[in-house]
Design a protein around this motif. Structure first.
Motif, PDB file in Angstrom:
ATOM      1  N   GLU A 148     -40.033 -25.837 -30.925  1.00  0.00           N
ATOM      2  CA  GLU A 148     -39.644 -26.625 -29.630  1.00  0.00           C
ATOM      3  C   GLU A 148     -40.737 -26.802 -28.493  1.00  0.00           C
ATOM      4  O   GLU A 148     -41.156 -27.813 -28.195  1.00  0.00           O
ATOM      5  N   PRO A 169     -44.364 -31.334 -29.004  1.00  0.00           N
ATOM      6  CA  PRO A 169     -45.065 -32.707 -28.726  1.00  0.00           C
ATOM      7  C   PRO A 169     -46.225 -32.641 -29.159  1.00  0.00           C
ATOM      8  O   PRO A 169     -46.821 -34.057 -29.594  1.00  0.00           O
ATOM      9  N   GLU A 228     -44.897 -35.339 -23.833  1.00  0.00           N
ATOM     10  CA  GLU A 228     -44.128 -33.936 -23.527  1.00  0.00           C
ATOM     11  C   GLU A 228     -42.988 -34.280 -22.567  1.00  0.00           C
ATOM     12  O   GLU A 228     -42.024 -33.594 -22.559  1.00  0.00           O
ATOM     13  N   MET A 246     -39.919 -35.303 -24.692  1.00  0.00           N
ATOM     14  CA  MET A 246     -39.429 -34.556 -25.702  1.00  0.00           C
ATOM     15  C   MET A 246     -38.720 -33.090 -24.774  1.00  0.00           C
ATOM     16  O   MET A 246     -37.691 -32.727 -24.909  1.00  0.00           O
ATOM     17  N   ASN A 247     -39.615 -32.633 -23.797  1.00  0.00           N
ATOM     18  CA  ASN A 247     -39.414 -31.665 -23.193  1.00  0.00           C
ATOM     19  C   ASN A 247     -38.213 -31.595 -21.949  1.00  0.00           C
ATOM     20  O   ASN A 247     -37.410 -30.778 -21.916  1.00  0.00           O
ATOM     21  N   VAL A 280     -35.198 -34.850 -24.196  1.00  0.00           N
ATOM     22  CA  VAL A 280     -34.645 -34.704 -25.488  1.00  0.00           C
ATOM     23  C   VAL A 280     -34.270 -33.119 -25.625  1.00  0.00           C
ATOM     24  O   VAL A 280     -33.031 -32.739 -25.760  1.00  0.00           O
TER      25      VAL A 280
END
Lengths: 66, 183
Positions: free
Chosen positions: A45, A49, B107, B110-111, B114
């Motif tokens: 995780e 990215p 970033e 996603m972070n 999500v």
């Protein structure tokens, strides 16, 4: 040689703290918090990215005019 | 006439921008302001143990941004081998901004949205600051993209200042450069 002594003293000094590699109770708790069953999942995780950015870069590079 | 090449410089600049954008995030938000860390969405920084675990994952995050920066520098070093390279500061800085924006968008999505590993201001959870982070990313990408385009267009335009000189010289029977092939 001096550099090894320096790092030896540094590592010895960090024993008193709560570092990941030291043997204090807090250090052990930190280690347990990192190297648990979720380690691989968390690693994926945290890293997620960057492969995605790599793919986007590849696409940009492929379709970018020379 | 061969057109100047910008792709290797752009590629290198984007990689450097992604890496430096990651460092800005890590240094400013994680370390100086301490408004979030890598896993504060799951492990709030309310005890020494949690702070240290977050610090470990922050460190790994910095490893990845460091690797991106090094890849960018290697690409930049290799770009010197391209003979028709347009060494333009506008292209390079624009590419860096594009990379920074790309980092923020990917970033951030996603972070923050999500995986919910953390949010920009952890105390507020998912907030307007997360949206602002994404918007700044899009803005940086647009600014960077425009800068690259402008520099490329400028480089491809014929040099208008020298054109009349060449025209005058050829009218006088003296070509600006090279042998006269009219006869």
């Amino acid at each position: 040689m001096r550099i090894f002594i320096f790092f030896g003293v540094l590592f010895a000094a960090t024993k008193v703290g709560a570092c990941v590699s030291c043997g204090s109770a807090t250090g052990a708790a930190v280690r347990a918090g990192i190297l648990n069953d979720d380690f691989v999942r968390t690693l994926i995780e945290v890293a997620a990215p960057f492969p995605l950015i790599g793919l986007i870069l590849y696409a940009v590079n492929r379709y970018l005019p020379e | 006439m061969r057109l100047p090449v910008t792709r290797p410089l752009t590629r290198a600049g984007i990689c450097v921008g992604v890496g430096l954008g990651g460092f800005v995030d890590g240094i400013v938000f994680h370390q100086i302001l301490q408004i979030h860390s890598m896993l504060t969405g799951r492990l709030p920084a309310d005890s020494l143990v949690n702070v240290e675990i977050n610090m470990f994952w922050d460190g790994l995050f910095h490893v990845f941004t460091w690797v991106m920066t090094v890849i960018g520098l290697v690409l930049l070093f290799r770009a010197r081998l391209v003979p028709e390279m347009l060494w333009s500061g506008k292209v390079f800085v624009g590419s860096c901004f594009f990379g920074w924006g790309l980092f923020n968008v990917v970033e951030g999505l996603m972070n923050h949205h999500v995986l919910h590993l953390h949010h920009v201001v952890e105390q507020r959870g998912e907030s307007i600051f997360d949206v602002a982070f994404l918007l700044f990313g899009v803005l940086f990408m647009l600014v960077g993209g425009c800068s690259i385009r402008t520099a490329r267009r400028h480089a491809m335009k014929p040099d208008l200042e020298t054109l009349p000189v060449q025209y005058t010289a050829s009218r006088c029977g003296r070509p600006a450069s090279g042998p006269d092939v009219r006869d």
